[in-house]
Design a protein around this motif. Sequence first.
Motif, PDB file in Angstrom:
ATOM      1  N   PRO A  52       0.361  -1.008  -0.090  1.00 21.49           N
ATOM      2  CA  PRO A  52       0.035  -0.424   0.161  1.00 21.49           C
ATOM      3  C   PRO A  52       0.794   1.174   0.221  1.00 21.49           C
ATOM      4  CG  PRO A  52      -0.819  -1.417   1.346  1.00 21.49           C
ATOM      5  CD  PRO A  52       0.902  -2.406   1.550  1.00 21.49           C
ATOM      6  N   ARG A  53       0.119   2.460  -0.393  1.00 26.33           N
ATOM      7  CA  ARG A  53       1.017   3.364  -0.519  1.00 26.33           C
ATOM      8  C   ARG A  53       1.476   4.119   0.601  1.00 26.33           C
ATOM      9  NH1 ARG A  53       1.824   6.942  -5.416  1.00 26.33           N
ATOM     10  NH2 ARG A  53      -0.054   5.376  -6.744  1.00 26.33           N
ATOM     11  N   ARG A  54       0.655   4.107   1.692  1.00 30.51           N
ATOM     12  CA  ARG A  54       1.279   4.731   3.019  1.00 30.51           C
ATOM     13  C   ARG A  54       2.107   3.881   3.479  1.00 30.51           C
ATOM     14  NH1 ARG A  54      -3.479   1.448   4.169  1.00 30.51           N
ATOM     15  NH2 ARG A  54      -2.739   0.392   5.670  1.00 30.51           N
ATOM     16  N   PHE A  55       2.758   2.715   2.930  1.00 24.16           N
ATOM     17  CA  PHE A  55       3.519   2.160   3.803  1.00 24.16           C
ATOM     18  C   PHE A  55       4.876   2.603   3.129  1.00 24.16           C
ATOM     19  CE2 PHE A  55      -0.479  -0.950   5.899  1.00 24.16           C
ATOM     20  CZ  PHE A  55       0.050   0.327   6.729  1.00 24.16           C
ATOM     21  N   GLN A  56       4.748   2.384   1.641  1.00 26.14           N
ATOM     22  CA  GLN A  56       6.197   2.375   0.305  1.00 26.14           C
ATOM     23  C   GLN A  56       7.056   3.121   0.963  1.00 26.14           C
ATOM     24  OE1 GLN A  56       5.112   0.481  -2.429  1.00 26.14           O
ATOM     25  NE2 GLN A  56       8.034   0.705  -2.269  1.00 26.14           N
ATOM     26  N   GLN A  57       6.965   4.178   1.263  1.00 26.08           N
ATOM     27  CA  GLN A  57       7.988   4.938   1.546  1.00 26.08           C
ATOM     28  C   GLN A  57       8.890   3.987   2.847  1.00 26.08           C
ATOM     29  OE1 GLN A  57       8.039   9.738   2.261  1.00 26.08           O
ATOM     30  NE2 GLN A  57       9.539   9.477   1.988  1.00 26.08           N
ATOM     31  N   ALA A  58       8.526   3.920   4.254  1.00 30.31           N
ATOM     32  CA  ALA A  58       8.713   3.423   5.236  1.00 30.31           C
ATOM     33  C   ALA A  58       9.291   1.984   5.041  1.00 30.31           C
ATOM     34  CB  ALA A  58       8.022   3.401   6.158  1.00 30.31           C
ATOM     35  N   ILE A  59       9.511   0.657   4.039  1.00 29.26           N
ATOM     36  CA  ILE A  59       9.628  -0.304   3.900  1.00 29.26           C
ATOM     37  C   ILE A  59      10.963   0.388   2.320  1.00 29.26           C
ATOM     38  CG2 ILE A  59       9.195  -2.178   2.146  1.00 29.26           C
ATOM     39  CD1 ILE A  59       5.945  -1.941   3.506  1.00 29.26           C
ATOM     40  N   ASP A  60      10.494   0.971   1.685  1.00 28.39           N
ATOM     41  CA  ASP A  60      11.972   0.991   1.403  1.00 28.39           C
ATOM     42  C   ASP A  60      13.178   1.648   1.464  1.00 28.39           C
ATOM     43  OD1 ASP A  60      10.444   0.422  -1.105  1.00 28.39           O
ATOM     44  OD2 ASP A  60       9.925   2.383  -2.202  1.00 28.39           O
ATOM     45  N   LEU A  61      12.886   3.261   3.048  1.00 29.34           N
ATOM     46  CA  LEU A  61      13.897   3.719   3.286  1.00 29.34           C
ATOM     47  C   LEU A  61      14.528   2.494   4.932  1.00 29.34           C
ATOM     48  CD1 LEU A  61      15.389   6.046   4.675  1.00 29.34           C
ATOM     49  CD2 LEU A  61      13.768   6.470   6.232  1.00 29.34           C
ATOM     50  N   SER A  62      13.971   1.734   5.133  1.00 28.79           N
ATOM     51  CA  SER A  62      13.989   0.652   5.949  1.00 28.79           C
ATOM     52  C   SER A  62      14.468  -0.803   5.188  1.00 28.79           C
ATOM     53  CB  SER A  62      13.160  -0.332   7.111  1.00 28.79           C
ATOM     54  OG  SER A  62      12.023   0.695   8.074  1.00 28.79           O
ATOM     55  N   SER A  63      14.122  -0.809   4.018  1.00 24.68           N
ATOM     56  CA  SER A  63      15.424  -2.109   3.808  1.00 24.68           C
ATOM     57  C   SER A  63      16.578  -1.815   3.226  1.00 24.68           C
ATOM     58  CB  SER A  63      14.387  -1.823   1.965  1.00 24.68           C
ATOM     59  OG  SER A  63      13.004  -2.812   2.096  1.00 24.68           O
ATOM     60  N   ILE A  64      16.776  -0.677   3.323  1.00 28.01           N
ATOM     61  CA  ILE A  64      18.080   0.519   2.491  1.00 28.01           C
ATOM     62  C   ILE A  64      18.864  -0.106   3.810  1.00 28.01           C
ATOM     63  CG2 ILE A  64      19.228   1.835   2.197  1.00 28.01           C
ATOM     64  CD1 ILE A  64      16.874   3.076  -0.341  1.00 28.01           C
ATOM     65  N   THR A  65      17.816   0.239   4.898  1.00 25.24           N
ATOM     66  CA  THR A  65      19.219   0.768   6.379  1.00 25.24           C
ATOM     67  C   THR A  65      19.509  -0.294   6.979  1.00 25.24           C
ATOM     68  OG1 THR A  65      17.027   1.165   7.858  1.00 25.24           O
ATOM     69  CG2 THR A  65      18.130   3.298   6.946  1.00 25.24           C
ATOM     70  N   ILE A  66      18.389  -1.154   6.653  1.00 23.46           N
ATOM     71  CA  ILE A  66      19.004  -2.823   7.279  1.00 23.46           C
ATOM     72  C   ILE A  66      20.080  -3.046   6.676  1.00 23.46           C
ATOM     73  CG2 ILE A  66      16.946  -3.972   6.045  1.00 23.46           C
ATOM     74  CD1 ILE A  66      17.363  -4.223   9.949  1.00 23.46           C
ATOM     75  N   ARG A  67      20.211  -3.174   4.867  1.00 23.57           N
ATOM     76  CA  ARG A  67      21.383  -3.585   4.685  1.00 23.57           C
ATOM     77  C   ARG A  67      22.846  -3.087   5.283  1.00 23.57           C
ATOM     78  NH1 ARG A  67      19.492  -6.729   2.089  1.00 23.57           N
ATOM     79  NH2 ARG A  67      17.603  -6.043   0.465  1.00 23.57           N
ATOM     80  N   SER A  68      23.189  -2.311   6.331  1.00 19.19           N
ATOM     81  CA  SER A  68      24.166  -1.713   7.066  1.00 19.19           C
ATOM     82  C   SER A  68      23.790  -2.505   8.311  1.00 19.19           C
ATOM     83  CB  SER A  68      24.049   0.026   7.938  1.00 19.19           C
ATOM     84  OG  SER A  68      22.500   0.391   8.396  1.00 19.19           O
ATOM     85  N   LYS A  69      23.668  -2.617   8.515  1.00 17.77           N
ATOM     86  CA  LYS A  69      23.011  -3.923  10.326  1.00 17.77           C
ATOM     87  C   LYS A  69      23.508  -5.501   9.781  1.00 17.77           C
ATOM     88  CE  LYS A  69      21.002  -0.713  11.611  1.00 17.77           C
ATOM     89  NZ  LYS A  69      21.209   0.431  12.888  1.00 17.77           N
ATOM     90  N   PRO A  70      24.090  -6.213  10.533  1.00 19.45           N
ATOM     91  CA  PRO A  70      25.058  -7.418  11.190  1.00 19.45           C
ATOM     92  C   PRO A  70      24.380  -8.049   9.852  1.00 19.45           C
ATOM     93  CG  PRO A  70      24.982  -6.117  13.162  1.00 19.45           C
ATOM     94  CD  PRO A  70      24.439  -5.570  12.077  1.00 19.45           C
ATOM     95  N   PHE A  71      24.750  -9.797   9.611  1.00 17.86           N
ATOM     96  CA  PHE A  71      24.315  -9.939   9.100  1.00 17.86           C
ATOM     97  C   PHE A  71      23.822 -11.516   9.465  1.00 17.86           C
ATOM     98  CE2 PHE A  71      26.336  -8.188   5.267  1.00 17.86           C
ATOM     99  CZ  PHE A  71      25.378  -8.373   4.246  1.00 17.86           C
ATOM    100  N   GLN A  72      23.849 -11.542  10.645  1.00 13.48           N
ATOM    101  CA  GLN A  72      23.207 -12.496  12.207  1.00 13.48           C
ATOM    102  C   GLN A  72      22.209 -12.106  12.886  1.00 13.48           C
ATOM    103  OE1 GLN A  72      27.290 -13.182  12.967  1.00 13.48           O
ATOM    104  NE2 GLN A  72      26.768 -12.393  14.442  1.00 13.48           N
ATOM    105  N   ASP A  73      21.245 -12.976  13.139  1.00 17.40           N
ATOM    106  CA  ASP A  73      20.403 -12.170  14.698  1.00 17.40           C
ATOM    107  C   ASP A  73      20.889 -12.320  16.127  1.00 17.40           C
ATOM    108  OD1 ASP A  73      18.398 -12.084  12.559  1.00 17.40           O
ATOM    109  OD2 ASP A  73      18.300 -14.754  13.021  1.00 17.40           O
ATOM    110  N   LYS A  74      20.391 -11.922  16.952  1.00 17.01           N
ATOM    111  CA  LYS A  74      21.217 -12.240  18.405  1.00 17.01           C
ATOM    112  C   LYS A  74      21.292 -12.996  18.834  1.00 17.01           C
ATOM    113  CE  LYS A  74      21.268  -7.230  19.725  1.00 17.01           C
ATOM    114  NZ  LYS A  74      20.311  -6.688  20.615  1.00 17.01           N
ATOM    115  N   GLU A  75      22.411 -13.600  19.306  1.00 20.24           N
ATOM    116  CA  GLU A  75      22.422 -15.452  19.397  1.00 20.24           C
ATOM    117  C   GLU A  75      20.974 -15.854  20.733  1.00 20.24           C
ATOM    118  OE1 GLU A  75      23.566 -19.074  19.930  1.00 20.24           O
ATOM    119  OE2 GLU A  75      24.473 -17.737  18.805  1.00 20.24           O
TER     120      GLU A  75
END
Length: 124
Positions: A52-75
Amino acid sequence: MARFLLHNLSQEIPYGVSKVSILYALAKQSKNMGAYKMARHAFDKLQQLVIPRRFQQAIDLSSITIRSKPFQDKEELLPMCSKCSTTNPLLNQMGNQCINCQQPFVHSFYAFEFCLWSSLSLKM
């Protein structure tokens, strides 16, 4: 809750339940808790859906920022099998069961129900 829904509703989603909402809730909570691998997976799945259009910008931004985080989950967030003590990934291709012994995981939503009923009784 979103992880439980994603595991159990992977084949057929009931009428009125949005897969976008489930994945978005899972992605946001995963990112906040430090489960970056699961959040990355949820954002990748979201990019394949009609958002939905109301979520599009937030999802796109979060998709980009998550790339800067580690590639694993906390133990400490990874579920452990009560039968064989194997640490399991948060998202399992086999479903909601242990990857080693196939023991199904049993979830208790008691705390969730308690919070829900408490908030309803306070409003009445």
